[in-house]
Design a protein around this motif. Structure first.
Motif, mmCIF file in Angstrom:
data_model
loop_
_atom_site.group_PDB
_atom_site.id
_atom_site.type_symbol
_atom_site.label_atom_id
_atom_site.label_comp_id
_atom_site.label_asym_id
_atom_site.label_seq_id
_atom_site.Cartn_x
_atom_site.Cartn_y
_atom_site.Cartn_z
ATOM 1 N N PRO A 243 45.196 66.728 30.148
ATOM 2 C CA PRO A 243 44.600 65.324 29.732
ATOM 3 C C PRO A 243 45.669 64.675 28.807
ATOM 4 O O PRO A 243 46.299 64.978 28.102
ATOM 5 N N VAL A 244 45.102 63.229 28.868
ATOM 6 C CA VAL A 244 46.037 62.208 27.781
ATOM 7 C C VAL A 244 44.764 61.563 26.843
ATOM 8 O O VAL A 244 43.813 61.312 27.362
ATOM 9 N N ASP A 245 45.362 61.317 25.781
ATOM 10 C CA ASP A 245 44.598 60.962 24.630
ATOM 11 C C ASP A 245 44.779 59.373 24.944
ATOM 12 O O ASP A 245 45.699 58.592 24.843
ATOM 13 N N LEU A 246 43.537 58.717 25.288
ATOM 14 C CA LEU A 246 43.518 57.172 25.422
ATOM 15 C C LEU A 246 43.897 56.520 24.503
ATOM 16 O O LEU A 246 44.273 55.284 24.586
ATOM 17 N N ARG A 247 43.759 56.751 23.207
ATOM 18 C CA ARG A 247 43.839 56.217 21.994
ATOM 19 C C ARG A 247 45.444 55.661 21.893
ATOM 20 O O ARG A 247 45.766 54.561 21.572
ATOM 21 N N GLU A 248 46.298 56.564 22.468
ATOM 22 C CA GLU A 248 47.747 56.389 22.270
ATOM 23 C C GLU A 248 48.316 55.375 23.265
ATOM 24 O O GLU A 248 48.955 54.507 22.917
ATOM 25 N N LEU A 249 47.512 55.436 24.472
ATOM 26 C CA LEU A 249 47.869 54.249 25.321
ATOM 27 C C LEU A 249 47.348 52.707 24.879
ATOM 28 O O LEU A 249 48.026 51.917 25.045
ATOM 29 N N LEU A 250 46.191 52.877 24.365
ATOM 30 C CA LEU A 250 45.857 51.687 23.759
ATOM 31 C C LEU A 250 46.062 50.913 22.595
ATOM 32 O O LEU A 250 46.484 49.746 22.363
ATOM 33 N N LEU B 219 41.216 62.197 28.650
ATOM 34 C CA LEU B 219 40.707 61.858 29.891
ATOM 35 C C LEU B 219 41.984 62.086 30.651
ATOM 36 O O LEU B 219 42.938 62.343 30.356
ATOM 37 N N PRO B 220 41.586 62.688 32.021
ATOM 38 C CA PRO B 220 42.781 63.176 33.117
ATOM 39 C C PRO B 220 43.636 61.917 33.146
ATOM 40 O O PRO B 220 43.398 60.375 32.824
ATOM 41 N N ALA B 221 45.036 62.321 33.233
ATOM 42 C CA ALA B 221 46.174 61.257 33.193
ATOM 43 C C ALA B 221 46.000 60.059 34.110
ATOM 44 O O ALA B 221 46.195 58.977 33.435
ATOM 45 N N HIS B 222 45.579 60.240 35.136
ATOM 46 C CA HIS B 222 45.554 59.023 36.208
ATOM 47 C C HIS B 222 44.220 58.205 35.504
ATOM 48 O O HIS B 222 44.415 56.750 35.528
ATOM 49 N N ALA C 82 43.007 57.695 32.434
ATOM 50 C CA ALA C 82 43.555 57.080 31.132
ATOM 51 C C ALA C 82 44.632 56.085 31.492
ATOM 52 O O ALA C 82 44.467 54.962 30.940
ATOM 53 N N HIS C 83 45.389 56.311 32.319
ATOM 54 C CA HIS C 83 46.498 55.093 32.605
ATOM 55 C C HIS C 83 45.870 53.861 33.222
ATOM 56 O O HIS C 83 45.959 52.954 33.088
ATOM 57 N N GLU C 84 44.826 54.213 34.137
ATOM 58 C CA GLU C 84 44.249 53.000 34.925
ATOM 59 C C GLU C 84 43.263 52.465 33.978
ATOM 60 O O GLU C 84 43.387 51.153 34.054
ATOM 61 N N LEU C 85 42.624 53.043 33.243
ATOM 62 C CA LEU C 85 41.768 52.297 32.183
ATOM 63 C C LEU C 85 42.631 51.506 31.268
ATOM 64 O O LEU C 85 42.230 50.666 30.748
ATOM 65 N N SER C 86 43.722 52.010 30.781
ATOM 66 C CA SER C 86 44.668 51.380 30.139
ATOM 67 C C SER C 86 45.327 49.982 30.446
ATOM 68 O O SER C 86 45.247 49.074 30.111
ATOM 69 N N ALA C 87 45.379 50.144 31.963
ATOM 70 C CA ALA C 87 45.926 49.147 32.732
ATOM 71 C C ALA C 87 44.731 48.091 32.682
ATOM 72 O O ALA C 87 45.045 46.957 32.732
ATOM 73 N N ALA C 88 43.377 48.494 33.023
ATOM 74 C CA ALA C 88 42.513 47.520 33.060
ATOM 75 C C ALA C 88 42.482 46.840 31.745
ATOM 76 O O ALA C 88 42.252 45.529 31.745
ATOM 77 N N VAL C 89 42.209 47.370 30.544
ATOM 78 C CA VAL C 89 42.470 46.618 29.420
ATOM 79 C C VAL C 89 43.413 45.843 29.138
ATOM 80 O O VAL C 89 43.533 44.565 28.819
ATOM 81 N N GLN C 90 44.673 46.096 29.720
ATOM 82 C CA GLN C 90 45.880 45.254 29.492
ATOM 83 C C GLN C 90 45.714 44.178 30.230
ATOM 84 O O GLN C 90 45.976 42.813 30.019
ATOM 85 N N ALA C 91 45.041 44.132 31.613
ATOM 86 C CA ALA C 91 44.879 43.019 32.431
ATOM 87 C C ALA C 91 43.848 42.130 31.760
ATOM 88 O O ALA C 91 43.854 40.817 31.937
ATOM 89 N N ALA C 92 42.716 42.684 31.116
ATOM 90 C CA ALA C 92 41.579 41.861 30.466
ATOM 91 C C ALA C 92 42.430 40.986 29.106
ATOM 92 O O ALA C 92 42.124 39.899 29.154
ATOM 93 N N LEU C 93 43.277 41.406 28.422
ATOM 94 C CA LEU C 93 44.333 41.064 27.429
ATOM 95 C C LEU C 93 45.242 39.886 27.880
ATOM 96 O O LEU C 93 45.041 38.777 27.386
#
Length: 372
Positions: free
Chosen positions: A243-250, A269-272, A274-285
């Motif tokens: 798993p990957v810590d979502l906090r570090e990505l955001l 979260l599972p790596a995939h 976590a990265h997809e959720l982080s990418a969605a946040v980046q798209a919103a920003l």
């Protein structure tokens, strides 16, 4: 040394003890042997194989399916060799020559193949024992069934303990890796003196107060301060696998105009996912940067609700007019539909926009852990 090494050492001790007990039974019932030299040959083969497995199973590079297959072949071979060495009456007084010693192979199968492997070997032993007795026209007693049941229960218990040891070793490895990353992070923080961050913060504040070109310089200094702090706290390489810590990505998306608030504990979260959720946040920003006036602030809030993870992205811009998102999709502008909502939909989550005129916009990204 792996956590399963004590199990292998215990099996090695069992093999030696069961070999000694097989010797005792052979001497005790020696008068019921038809070919004593065959019986002693089987016992010698069992002793030699005990020595081989005692050294092979404790070495990971030798612990292969080929070794376990050979172990089972030797065990079954010694079992059926009993028919050449003893009388049918012998099997009413004692198990086959390799009866108790055979459990060493079954336990090894439990460690390597788990509970299913142990159960399969135990049932095959029962079938082989019955076959031997039928071929020799020997009596089938209640002890035969009890032996199979005991072997089955013991194999299941050892298989379960092996899986527990495997999971414990994985968690221990992750803990050691995390400790090493934290130590590296502390070293990095010591090397980058805090005065550098203070100077950048001072330049950012004075530049904003002075205005003009100095304000732009202050803005750049502020961005570098945020990036430097992010490098100190979250700039280490991510662990491979698991798993990957979502906090570090955001937190990497934090800037002068973007604030990120996360829980104190890791949001794994599972790596995939976590990265997809982080990418969605980046798209919103990115939508905030593209469609809102310069200087619009945005806030990212992460909530770990146990069964799901929710990330809210809110800004203080002019908001999204009613029907604007549907119109953008109709015009072929799919930034929100594909980059934000599409990512969450593919993950099994949802993305909901809430906005009003002059009230800013907020998107709530919710991802159930079961879906991820």
């Amino acid at each position: 040394m792996g956590f399963d090494v004590p199990l292998w050492r215990g099996i090695r001790l069992y093999r030696a003890a069961s070999l000694l007990y097989s010797l005792v039974l052979l001497v005790q019932h020696h008068e019921h042997l038809t070919r004593p030299w065959v019986a002693w040959g089987v016992l010698a083969a069992m002793a030699a194989w005990t020595v081989v497995t005692s050294y092979a199973y404790v070495r990971p590079r030798w612990r292969t399916r080929r070794l376990l297959t050979a172990d089972l072949a030797v065990s079954f071979g010694c079992l059926f060799a009993t028919g050449l060495a003893v009388t049918p009456f012998y099997l009413t007084q004692a198990p086959p020559l390799s009866g108790y010693w055979f459990a060493g192979a079954a336990l090894s199968a439990g460690v390597m193949w788990g509970r299913r492997g142990a159960a399969t070997v135990a049932l095959l032993y029962g079938f082989a024992d019955l076959t031997l007795r039928v071929l020799m026209d020997a009596a089938i007693t209640g002890a035969t069934a009890r032996g199979v049941v005991l072997l089955l229960l013991t194999g299941l218990a050892v298989g379960y303990m092996a899986r527990v040891a495997e999971r414990a070793e994985e968690r221990f490895t992750q803990a050691v890796s995390l400790e090493a990353r934290l130590f590296e992070r502390e070293q990095l923080a010591r090397e980058i003196h805090d005065s550098v961050l203070q100077v950048l913060a001072l330049v950012s504040r004075r530049g904003a107060e002075a205005g003009g070109e100095a304000a732009e310089l202050g803005r750049m200094a502020g961005e570098q301060e945020v990036r430097l702090r992010s490098l100190i706290t979250d700039g280490l390489p991510e662990p491979q696998g698991g798993p990957v810590d979502l906090r570090e990505l955001l937190r990497r998306q934090e800037s002068v105009t973007v604030s990120v608030a996360t829980p104190a504990t890791p949001v794994l979260l599972p790596a995939h996912a976590a990265h997809e959720l982080s990418a969605a946040v980046q798209a919103a920003l990115d939508n905030v940067t593209r469609h809102c006036p310069p200087g619009t602030r945005a806030w990212v809030l992460v909530e770990d609700e146990g069964e799901s993870v929710t990330v809210s992205v809110r800004d203080d811009g002019p908001g999204i007019p009613a029907g604007r998102l549907d119109a953008a999709c109709a015009e072929g502008r799919l930034g929100v539909a594909r980059s934000v909502q599409g990512r969450l939909r593919d993950l099994g989550g949802t993305a909901e926009y809430v906005s009003g005129p002059d009230e800013g916009a907020e998107v709530e990204l919710r991802l159930p852990r079961a879906a991820s």
